[in-house]
Design an enzyme around this catalytic site. Structure first.
Site, PDB file in Angstrom:
ATOM      1  N   ARG A 175     -41.616  91.215  59.619  1.00  0.00           N
ATOM      2  CA  ARG A 175     -42.831  91.296  58.802  1.00  0.00           C
ATOM      3  C   ARG A 175     -43.876  90.302  59.309  1.00  0.00           C
ATOM      4  O   ARG A 175     -45.079  90.600  59.343  1.00  0.00           O
ATOM      5  CB  ARG A 175     -42.517  91.029  57.331  1.00  0.00           C
ATOM      6  CG  ARG A 175     -41.703  92.123  56.660  1.00  0.00           C
ATOM      7  CD  ARG A 175     -41.290  91.742  55.257  1.00  0.00           C
ATOM      8  NE  ARG A 175     -42.426  91.614  54.363  1.00  0.00           N
ATOM      9  CZ  ARG A 175     -42.365  91.114  53.132  1.00  0.00           C
ATOM     10  NH1 ARG A 175     -41.200  90.675  52.653  1.00  0.00           N
ATOM     11  NH2 ARG A 175     -43.443  91.040  52.370  1.00  0.00           N
ATOM     12  N   CYS A 233     -45.147  83.571  51.552  1.00  0.00           N
ATOM     13  CA  CYS A 233     -44.115  84.619  51.674  1.00  0.00           C
ATOM     14  C   CYS A 233     -44.756  85.928  51.270  1.00  0.00           C
ATOM     15  O   CYS A 233     -45.936  86.158  51.545  1.00  0.00           O
ATOM     16  CB  CYS A 233     -42.896  84.271  50.815  1.00  0.00           C
ATOM     17  SG  CYS A 233     -43.252  84.091  49.052  1.00  0.00           S
TER      18      CYS A 233
END
Length: 276
Positions: A175, A233
């Site tokens: 990611r 995050c």
């Protein structure tokens, strides 16, 4: 570790009158339904990061509630200024650290995370309950918000140009590089410019923290001589686990980007990078 306690440690303290236990478990971003653990620890109450203890007026997921809201919920849960709070989740380390960080942000420091969570407790054959506990007495805890614990996109943008600040991203490496698609709709792929990848999963083994020596080495390689660390995050949850580990390693001046990639990835005015 000073912030992470074992199931045996907690079990030995179950009768302490000042002990308050919270289950702060959450579903992972791609999971459907509601969080539903197979059992609860004795004395455990629910710590609802997504709803009861979030700013639900904010379109971003899981953003921090007000000090007034936190005070109200914690007093109802019987939390006093001299309580010992222990937080756990169903398995591994994902959201319990978010609750730990929220307590710290609200001026409460006598808070611990249960290593291994409910899974470890069950593995040891310790007694559990089938329902959450309700506090019988109102607590006297009053939140005193510490603004440096959670930061916004302006502070992160400023940090991207500051050599004394390191930004660490807890998401999976795929990611971070942009190779893997984001689990939330409407997100760009990639990462905050000038940030570094430190996947939470790389610091865990079977859901529990790896050795402190290993964790310290990972942080040391990325932080170097920087004096401040910011954590990001997907939605401000696993970033708090990195903050937990950084605190264990003795780092100071730690901040969690509350909006994290849910905000940054959706805002085309904010600069991103792809690749490693």
């Amino acid at each position: 570790m000073k912030n992470i306690v074992s199931a045996k440690w907690l079990h030995a303290r179950l009768e302490q009158t000042n002990l308050v236990i919270f289950d702060a478990g959450m579903l992972r971003p791609s999971a459907a339904g509601e969080y539903s653990p197979v059992a609860m620890l004795p004395k455990a109450q629910r710590f609802d990061i997504k709803k009861e203890l979030a700013d639900t007026s904010n379109p971003l997921p899981n953003t921090l509630c007000s000090a007034e809201q936190f005070t109200q919920v914690m007093q109802k849960a019987g939390v006093n200024h001299d309580s010992l709070v222990v937080i756990y989740e169903d398995a591994g380390l994902f959201s319990a650290a978010r609750a730990w960080w929220m307590f710290k942000a609200m001026g409460f420091n006598n808070v611990k995370v249960l290593g291994g969570g409910l899974a470890k407790w069950l593995e040891l054959g310790l007694a559990v309950e089938s329902n959450y506990t309700q506090a019988s007495l109102k607590g006297d805890f009053i939140a005193h918000y510490q603004p440096d614990y959670f930061i916004d996109k302006k502070q992160v943008l400023s940090a991207t140009k500051d050599a004394n600040t390191v930004i660490l991203d807890a998401r999976a490496y795929g990611r971070f590089t942009g190779k893997n698609k984001e689990p939330r709709a409407g997100m760009r792929s990639g990462h905050i410019i000038n940030s570094y990848s430190l996947p939470l999963s790389s610091l865990l083994e079977n859901g529990e923290a790896k050795s402190l020596d290993f964790i310290q080495t990972q942080f040391s390689e990325l932080v170097g001589n920087a004096t401040q660390i910011q954590f990001s995050c997907g939605s401000g949850v696993t970033a708090c686990a990195l903050a937990l580990f950084a605190d264990e390693c003795g780092y100071n001046n730690l901040s969690v980007y509350d909006g994290s990639w849910s905000e940054w990835g959706a805002d085309s005015s904010l600069p991103i990078a792809v690749g490693g």
